[in-house]
Design a protein around this motif. Structure first.
Motif, PDB file in Angstrom:
ATOM      1  N   ASN A 289       1.135  -1.141  -0.188  1.00  0.00           N
ATOM      2  CA  ASN A 289      -0.048  -0.249   0.319  1.00  0.00           C
ATOM      3  C   ASN A 289       1.077   1.286   0.061  1.00  0.00           C
ATOM      4  O   ASN A 289       2.031   1.181   0.909  1.00  0.00           O
TER       5      ASN A 289
ATOM      6  N   ASN B  85       4.453  -1.091   3.575  1.00  0.00           N
ATOM      7  CA  ASN B  85       2.912  -1.034   4.561  1.00  0.00           C
ATOM      8  C   ASN B  85       3.007  -2.652   3.834  1.00  0.00           C
ATOM      9  O   ASN B  85       2.253  -1.939   2.117  1.00  0.00           O
TER      10      ASN B  85
ATOM     11  N   ARG C 162     -17.053 -15.198  11.693  1.00  0.00           N
ATOM     12  CA  ARG C 162     -17.434 -14.936  10.462  1.00  0.00           C
ATOM     13  C   ARG C 162     -18.004 -16.270   9.837  1.00  0.00           C
ATOM     14  O   ARG C 162     -18.519 -16.911   9.931  1.00  0.00           O
TER      15      ARG C 162
ATOM     16  N   GLU D 178      -8.084 -13.166   7.235  1.00  0.00           N
ATOM     17  CA  GLU D 178      -8.276 -11.927   7.355  1.00  0.00           C
ATOM     18  C   GLU D 178      -6.796 -10.772   7.116  1.00  0.00           C
ATOM     19  O   GLU D 178      -6.299 -11.613   6.471  1.00  0.00           O
ATOM     20  N   LEU D 179      -7.063  -9.627   6.410  1.00  0.00           N
ATOM     21  CA  LEU D 179      -5.983  -9.282   6.273  1.00  0.00           C
ATOM     22  C   LEU D 179      -4.963  -8.434   7.131  1.00  0.00           C
ATOM     23  O   LEU D 179      -5.607  -7.837   8.213  1.00  0.00           O
ATOM     24  N   LYS D 180      -3.882  -8.579   7.231  1.00  0.00           N
ATOM     25  CA  LYS D 180      -3.313  -7.935   8.153  1.00  0.00           C
ATOM     26  C   LYS D 180      -2.411  -7.204   7.635  1.00  0.00           C
ATOM     27  O   LYS D 180      -1.638  -7.350   6.733  1.00  0.00           O
ATOM     28  N   THR D 181      -2.253  -5.886   8.321  1.00  0.00           N
ATOM     29  CA  THR D 181      -1.391  -4.638   7.369  1.00  0.00           C
ATOM     30  C   THR D 181      -0.594  -4.771   8.483  1.00  0.00           C
ATOM     31  O   THR D 181      -1.008  -4.326   9.725  1.00  0.00           O
ATOM     32  N   VAL D 182       0.835  -4.631   8.326  1.00  0.00           N
ATOM     33  CA  VAL D 182       1.837  -4.399   8.929  1.00  0.00           C
ATOM     34  C   VAL D 182       2.327  -2.994   8.649  1.00  0.00           C
ATOM     35  O   VAL D 182       2.885  -2.696   7.116  1.00  0.00           O
ATOM     36  N   TRP D 183       3.241  -1.961   8.743  1.00  0.00           N
ATOM     37  CA  TRP D 183       3.663  -0.912   8.780  1.00  0.00           C
ATOM     38  C   TRP D 183       4.672  -0.691   9.595  1.00  0.00           C
ATOM     39  O   TRP D 183       5.157  -1.119  10.304  1.00  0.00           O
TER      40      TRP D 183
ATOM     41  N   ALA E 119       5.561  -9.904  14.387  1.00  0.00           N
ATOM     42  CA  ALA E 119       4.161  -9.509  13.452  1.00  0.00           C
ATOM     43  C   ALA E 119       3.297 -10.771  12.875  1.00  0.00           C
ATOM     44  O   ALA E 119       2.260 -10.355  12.481  1.00  0.00           O
TER      45      ALA E 119
ATOM     46  N   ARG F  79      -2.120 -11.864  16.161  1.00  0.00           N
ATOM     47  CA  ARG F  79      -3.330 -11.863  15.513  1.00  0.00           C
ATOM     48  C   ARG F  79      -4.150 -10.435  15.606  1.00  0.00           C
ATOM     49  O   ARG F  79      -5.277 -10.492  17.020  1.00  0.00           O
ATOM     50  N   ALA F  80      -3.860  -9.825  14.989  1.00  0.00           N
ATOM     51  CA  ALA F  80      -4.339  -8.582  14.720  1.00  0.00           C
ATOM     52  C   ALA F  80      -4.103  -8.006  13.556  1.00  0.00           C
ATOM     53  O   ALA F  80      -3.114  -8.791  12.770  1.00  0.00           O
ATOM     54  N   GLY F  81      -4.671  -6.588  13.010  1.00  0.00           N
ATOM     55  CA  GLY F  81      -5.595  -6.354  11.940  1.00  0.00           C
ATOM     56  C   GLY F  81      -4.252  -5.197  11.274  1.00  0.00           C
ATOM     57  O   GLY F  81      -3.976  -5.089  10.206  1.00  0.00           O
ATOM     58  N   VAL F  82      -4.121  -5.216  11.964  1.00  0.00           N
ATOM     59  CA  VAL F  82      -3.097  -3.827  11.995  1.00  0.00           C
ATOM     60  C   VAL F  82      -1.804  -3.563  12.122  1.00  0.00           C
ATOM     61  O   VAL F  82      -1.788  -3.963  13.938  1.00  0.00           O
ATOM     62  N   VAL F  83      -1.176  -4.121  11.771  1.00  0.00           N
ATOM     63  CA  VAL F  83       0.650  -4.583  12.889  1.00  0.00           C
ATOM     64  C   VAL F  83       2.041  -3.024  12.911  1.00  0.00           C
ATOM     65  O   VAL F  83       1.867  -2.609  11.510  1.00  0.00           O
ATOM     66  N   TRP F  84       1.832  -2.371  13.946  1.00  0.00           N
ATOM     67  CA  TRP F  84       3.013  -1.242  13.450  1.00  0.00           C
ATOM     68  C   TRP F  84       3.816  -1.061  14.315  1.00  0.00           C
ATOM     69  O   TRP F  84       4.223  -1.055  15.527  1.00  0.00           O
TER      70      TRP F  84
ATOM     71  N   SER G 127      -3.925   2.573   3.205  1.00  0.00           N
ATOM     72  CA  SER G 127      -3.942   1.031   4.063  1.00  0.00           C
ATOM     73  C   SER G 127      -5.069   0.615   4.262  1.00  0.00           C
ATOM     74  O   SER G 127      -5.901   1.541   5.391  1.00  0.00           O
ATOM     75  N   PRO G 128      -4.930  -0.340   4.912  1.00  0.00           N
ATOM     76  CA  PRO G 128      -6.684  -1.135   5.142  1.00  0.00           C
ATOM     77  C   PRO G 128      -6.543  -0.748   6.288  1.00  0.00           C
ATOM     78  O   PRO G 128      -5.807  -1.741   7.326  1.00  0.00           O
TER      79      PRO G 128
ATOM     80  N   GLY H 145     -10.120  -5.566  12.016  1.00  0.00           N
ATOM     81  CA  GLY H 145      -9.663  -6.025  12.700  1.00  0.00           C
ATOM     82  C   GLY H 145     -10.240  -7.571  12.973  1.00  0.00           C
ATOM     83  O   GLY H 145     -10.568  -8.285  11.714  1.00  0.00           O
ATOM     84  N   TYR H 146      -9.139  -8.248  13.497  1.00  0.00           N
ATOM     85  CA  TYR H 146      -9.849 -10.855  13.782  1.00  0.00           C
ATOM     86  C   TYR H 146     -11.092 -10.382  15.282  1.00  0.00           C
ATOM     87  O   TYR H 146     -11.036  -9.606  15.953  1.00  0.00           O
TER      88      TYR H 146
END
Lengths: 290, 330, 482
Positions: A133, A141, A255, A280-285, C434, C438-443, C454-455, C458-459
């Motif tokens: 992204n 990202n 779900r 699930e969609l996981k987004t890592v920054w 990371a 179990r999380a939708g956004v990992v910073w 950026s999507p 959550g899980y």
């Protein structure tokens, strides 16, 4: 020849890689399409469902942690073994679904091909569904799909092999584990598939097969707080049951893949949604700097 | 101009668990590389966030006067003459001839050969003379030349020595060499009467490039006895930046936490506007703490900044914008 | 809360003159402001408790009218409009938001209590960016992978913590995909949504494409349950999210839920400590902790716990709490009396159950308004309620861990799964942790960053569906998820 007395089979459940009887001790008679006795099947109870969830949860970490390539290999191996046992599945489909032998053969062929198709997705779905992204800042990202967890699958009532395979394969190929409630009236293909799974490379607990009633087992699975998702495919046409299960599933926000109004034509190539509904969609920054 | 000979950095490592870290090149390397890393994006974001502070009215008045008191008014040109330095020194003492209430700058910063001239003009005004030494700005000379350069400036009356480190040695990992050179220069700052010149150590952060390097070199210099750590010579771009200064302010804050001793910070080069200067002061306030809001502990190495500070100061006092014609060139 | 300093920051208030708050507000239905038929309610400035305006409550009939208006607009205009034309409307809206950004920021701060620097530098710019981003998708849907068929009418219910930003997250993708919307803003923060309605008028957006119905839970329930709604999008509490999931069960409505969280912010001993401390502060004190993805559980490696906490306390002492309109304010007002009561209750429970310390910096709270100081609890364990329940306020629970595995286990030991943070200088460790969270956004080495591309979502009990990015389109197209 004809004087010989058949060895009648009593099929068991498939949970955690083992073949236990139902905890309840109950079985039910399975008949062929014409109503003749074929075998006894274990009648799974809520406690069997509970045990299956435990097994599926235990298997989830290791299974989802395998490489996608490896999961593809495992699924492809299932297709190989299924192909090996073709006559047995043809017979099961003939008996359960009342099809002619040639039509049943096409169903089995289609089922093997379906497994091969899904096996190939294991290491491609991430690229198709995920992506980088371009955020407005100095960050790397990336969005990647990950398995949801334990998926309860109510398998189709009528399409006992192709429908079953089409329900299970997309769930497990991406790393989920499954608790499958087979067709109640047509469980033969399911129990035979369980034997295939047990003799291929699928780790115990990845797919658990319960023979029994969706109406009985469904509510326990739908309300189970350690089940992450629910495929209602097997409730096609049963709007009230489907709604009740969806309501119960809200307890932990499972779900839910809703059932179509009628059981679909499984010979059509499935869509990506059969997999993405349980991802699930996981987004890592991460910052980019020196 | 109340800069006192505060002995910030005598025996900085005593009793703080840091005594052994300079015992060998290996030990020093282990220590410097064991410091927490600096994430570039995070550090820059923090600096940018502090830069959004809005300093208005009375706070701005205070900030402008404080900034004026922190200026090391600088001329470091090959074309410098005694006349130029005398003019600069006069300006440092009385930045705004029209307003006797305007504070003096902290120091004038010149090459060693101009120290005597500057000293003569400044007299007992309290404005210090800082001299760049050690083969400024590149630092590429033999150690004995650098020490002679330093002693020369000290003998001529410099109150403060701004030395450059050997960036080549630092970048090639010869940390102990850099350390020992700073120690030696600090010794060369000594005077018989005990009124040692204060030592500012210039890193030339634009050449060190990474914030990790800035943090490491800051600790290295503090361990070696620097009174001040300074960003840049002004001859290399980028010179002072907010994030580099942030990392240095974190270093002096942490050094005090560990040793109890304060070290000053001097961003130099590229700070031209009052707005910029105030951003630095906000950062000093919120990162190192209010203790550093004093010319003893924070300086601006600058030339054109002073006039902008004066213009803003006048604007606040008169309510109208001023123009460059109303302020002296030097 | 400023340390004694040679220059204390003088007040630097942003001017309120830029906003024009009306005495009463109606509903926005079919392109017009109309009267509501429920019981009007008041919205207050949480920083002063001053009543800002009286706002109409939408009754069931009003909701019905709004859904019908949206249906009509969808069938006659918006659903059949070429994507490139829809795009231009969205671009117009984005531009107007930029042009009126100061007005929107000030109004948001007044109605919500958040610091002006956040509404000015984060909320409103991100709102504009969101409209710009999705505007560009409107004529490119065939390349997004979810088909080009919109769902129809979207019923959208949003919370009070980022009123305008949540509106943007809902409205922009819905409109880009050709849906029309009925949006219900939170009852404590309706004003920027109503200003957005004016912006829709200003953009000449066709009537009925955006409808805004104000009200509380009952209005939201009516909207979600309305049979004419094809799509429900909700951001808010997990409890309400579950109720919505039950409401839509057995229907063909698609749903996205963006719910609560209890994010772990994991600090390893090799972290860039100063940035980690900033990340902890940003993680829990940004927007007064009214953030679903807030880093409310600090998991810090035992070997550096004391050092990190010392630095954190020192840093917290420089946070400036007070007038949200002051440009130097870091911590604004708690949004409502009810939310303040909830935070106090959980903090008091924390004080009773935790063996460690409850700490806040020396901090003068204004006499009027709803305020809570930034607060840290140390010595918290996973068994404590303040480590399990979402507080939705500026309250940080500090736990420690010894090994990476323990950190992951503790981080994942929650029914939520919205976000997580990792602080470490070791790349391979970051990637491994990371992948196990179990999380939708990992910073990683950052926190609370948002971007239209950026999507987000959550899980588990943090909800389902994603908002933002290409994936955000899936929620508003027939070929998308569930």
């Amino acid at each position: 020849m004809s004087d010989r007395i058949d060895v009648r089979k009593t099929y068991k459940l498939y949970v955690g890689g083992a073949f236990p009887r139902s905890e309840s001790g109950y079985t039910y008679e399975v008949t062929d399409a014409k109503g003749a006795f074929v075998a006894n099947a274990a009648l799974a109870s809520r406690k069997d469902a509970r045990d299956a969830v435990v097994a599926a949860r235990k298997a989830f970490g290791p299974w989802s942690g395998r490489t996608a390539y490896n999961r593809a290999q495992v699924l492809y191996r299932v297709a190989e073994v299924l192909e090996d046992r073709r006559p047995q599945f043809v017979q099961a489909v003939v008996q359960s679904e009342g099809l002619s032998a040639s039509k049943a053969e096409r169903v089995v062929d289609e089922s093997v091909d379906r497994l091969v198709w899904y096996a190939g997705w294991a290491d491609k779905i991430t690229q198709v569904v995920g992506g980088a992204n371009p955020v407005a800042g100095p960050f790397f990202n990336l969005t990647t799909p990950e398995a949801t967890g334990v998926v309860a699958v109510l398998a189709p009532e009528r399409s006992s092999l192709l429908g079953l395979v089409t329900a299970i394969a997309p769930v497990v190929v991406t790393g989920n584990t499954a608790v499958v409630v087979s067709s109640y009236s047509r469980p033969l293909a399911a129990v035979t598939l369980a034997e295939v799974l047990a003799t291929s490379d699928v780790p115990g607990g990845v797919v658990n097969v319960l023979t029994g009633s969706a109406a009985t087992l469904g509510p326990w699975l739908a309300s189970h707080m350690d089940v992450n998702a629910l495929d209602l495919l097997g409730t096609a046409g049963q709007t009230e049951l489907a709604r009740d299960l969806e309501v119960a599933a809200a307890d932990n926000l499972k779900r839910v893949r809703r059932a179509p109004a009628a059981e679909p034509d499984f010979t059509r190539e499935p869509g990506l949604d059969t997999m993405t509904d349980f991802l699930e969609l996981k987004t890592v920054w991460h910052p980019m700097g020196v | 101009m109340p800069i006192t000979a505060s002995s910030a950095a005598t025996a900085p490592t005593g009793g703080s668990g840091l005594a052994d870290v300079t015992s060998s090149d290996a030990a020093l390397r282990r220590f410097l590389h064991g410091l927490p890393g600096v994430d570039q994006v995070g550090a820059e974001a923090r600096a940018a966030s502090l830069a959004t502070r809005s300093i208005k009215t009375t706070a701005k008045e205070q900030a402008l006067d404080l900034a004026i008191r922190m200026v090391d008014l600088t001329t470091l040109e090959g074309s410098d003459t005694h006349g130029k330095v005398r003019a600069l020194a006069a300006k440092a003492v009385r930045p705004d001839p029209a307003d006797p209430a305007c504070p003096s700058a902290a120091a004038v910063c010149v090459y060693p050969d101009m120290v005597a001239t500057a000293k003569e003009t400044l007299g007992d005004s309290g404005v210090h003379v800082a001299a760049v030494a050690t083969a400024f700005p590149s630092g590429r000379a033999a150690l004995d030349i650098k020490l002679a350069d330093t002693r020369d400036a000290v003998e001529a009356g410099a109150d403060e020595i701004d030395m450059v480190i050997d960036r080549g040695a630092f970048l090639s990992g010869r940390y102990l060499q850099v350390f020992e050179e700073i120690v030696a220069v600090r010794e060369a700052c000594a005077r018989a009467d005990g009124e040692d010149a204060h030592l500012k150590v210039i890193f030339e952060t634009g050449e060190l490039q990474t914030y990790d390097n800035v943090r490491r070199v800051s600790w290295l210099a503090m361990l070696a006895g620097a009174h001040f750590i300074k960003t840049s010579t002004g001859k290399v771009q980028p010179a002072a930046t907010l994030p580099v200064t942030l990392v240095m302010l974190e270093a002096v804050r942490d050094f005090r936490r560990q040793t109890g001793q304060m070290v000053g910070v001097k961003p130099a080069g590229g700070i031209r506007t009052s707005k910029d200067a105030i951003k630095y002061l906000v950062m000093v306030n919120e990162v190192a703490g209010a203790d550093w809001l004093d010319p003893d502990w924070f300086r601006f190495g600058a030339s054109t900044l002073l006039n902008d500070l004066l213009m803003q100061r006048t604007k606040l006092r008169t309510g109208r914008y001023s123009g460059p014609d109303y302020f002296t060139l030097d | 809360m400023t340390p004694s300093s040679p220059f204390d920051y003088a007040p630097a208030p942003e001017s309120r003159a830029v906003v024009d708050i009306k005495a009463t507000y109606g509903l926005f239905v079919g392109g017009e402001f109309v009267d509501g038929h429920g019981t009007p309610f008041k919205t207050v400035d949480p920083a002063t408790e001053e009543v800002l305006a009286e706002v109409a409550e939408a009754s069931d009939a009003d909701v019905d009218a709004a859904v019908k208006a949206a249906r009509k607009a969808h069938e006659r205009v918006w659903g059949r409009m070429p994507g490139r034309e829809r795009a231009k409307y969205l671009y117009r809206i984005a531009r107007i938001i930029q042009e009126r950004s100061r007005e929107l920021a000030v109004l948001e701060t007044i109605d919500n209590g958040k610091p002006i620097k956040e509404s000015r530098d984060v909320d409103v710019p991100t709102v504009a960016a969101h409209f710009f981003y999705y505007a560009g998708w409107a004529d490119k849907l065939e390349h997004a992978g979810y088909g080009t068929t919109p769902l129809g009418v979207a019923g959208q219910v949003i919370p009070w913590n980022f009123p305008l930003l949540m509106l943007a997250w809902k409205v922009a993708p819905a409109l880009a995909c050709g849906n029309t919307v009925v949006l219900k803003p939170a009852e404590t923060t309706p004003l920027t949504a109503l200003l957005f309605a004016e912006i829709c008028q200003q953009a000449d957006l066709p009537a009925g494409v955006v409808n805004i119905v104000t009200g509380a839970g009952a209005t939201g329930q009516a909207l979600v349950a309305h049979p004419g709604v094809d799509k429900v999008a909700f951001t808010g509490s997990t409890a309400v999210g579950k109720a919505i999931a039950r409401t839509v069960a057995g229907t063909s409505k698609k749903v996205t839920l963006e719910l609560g969280g209890k994010a772990a912010n994991i600090v390893f001993d090799d972290a860039p400590v100063d940035q980690a401390v900033e990340g902890i502060v940003t993680g829990i004190f940004f927007n007064q902790g009214h953030v679903c993805c807030a880093g409310s559980r600090l998991l810090v490696q035992e070997s550096i716990a004391e050092e990190v906490l010392d630095r954190l306390r020192e840093r917290m002492s420089t946070l400036r709490l007070g007038d949200p309109l002051d440009k130097n304010t870091d911590i604004g007002a708690i949004n409502s009396a009810a939310q303040l009561a909830r935070i106090r209750e959980l903090a008091d429970i924390g004080e009773q159950e935790v063996s460690g310390e409850r700490w806040s910096p020396a901090c003068e709270l204004p006499e009027r308004g709803f305020w809570f100081p930034p607060t840290v609890f140390t010595g918290v364990t996973q068994a404590h309620r303040i480590a399990r329940e979402e507080i939705f306020g500026p309250v940080l629970s500090v736990l420690t861990f010894r090994t990476p595995s323990e950190a992951v286990e503790k981080a994942n030991n929650t029914p939520f799964g919205l976000s997580a943070g990792i602080w470490s200088e070791k790349g391979s460790r970051i990637l491994e942790i990371a992948s196990r969270l179990r999380a939708g956004v990992v910073w990683a080495n950052t926190f609370n960053k948002f971007d239209p591309t950026s999507p987000f979502g959550g899980y588990q009990e943090s909800g389902y569906g994603r908002e933002g990015g290409r994936h955000g389109l899936a929620a508003y197209l027939e070929g998308g998820q569930r």
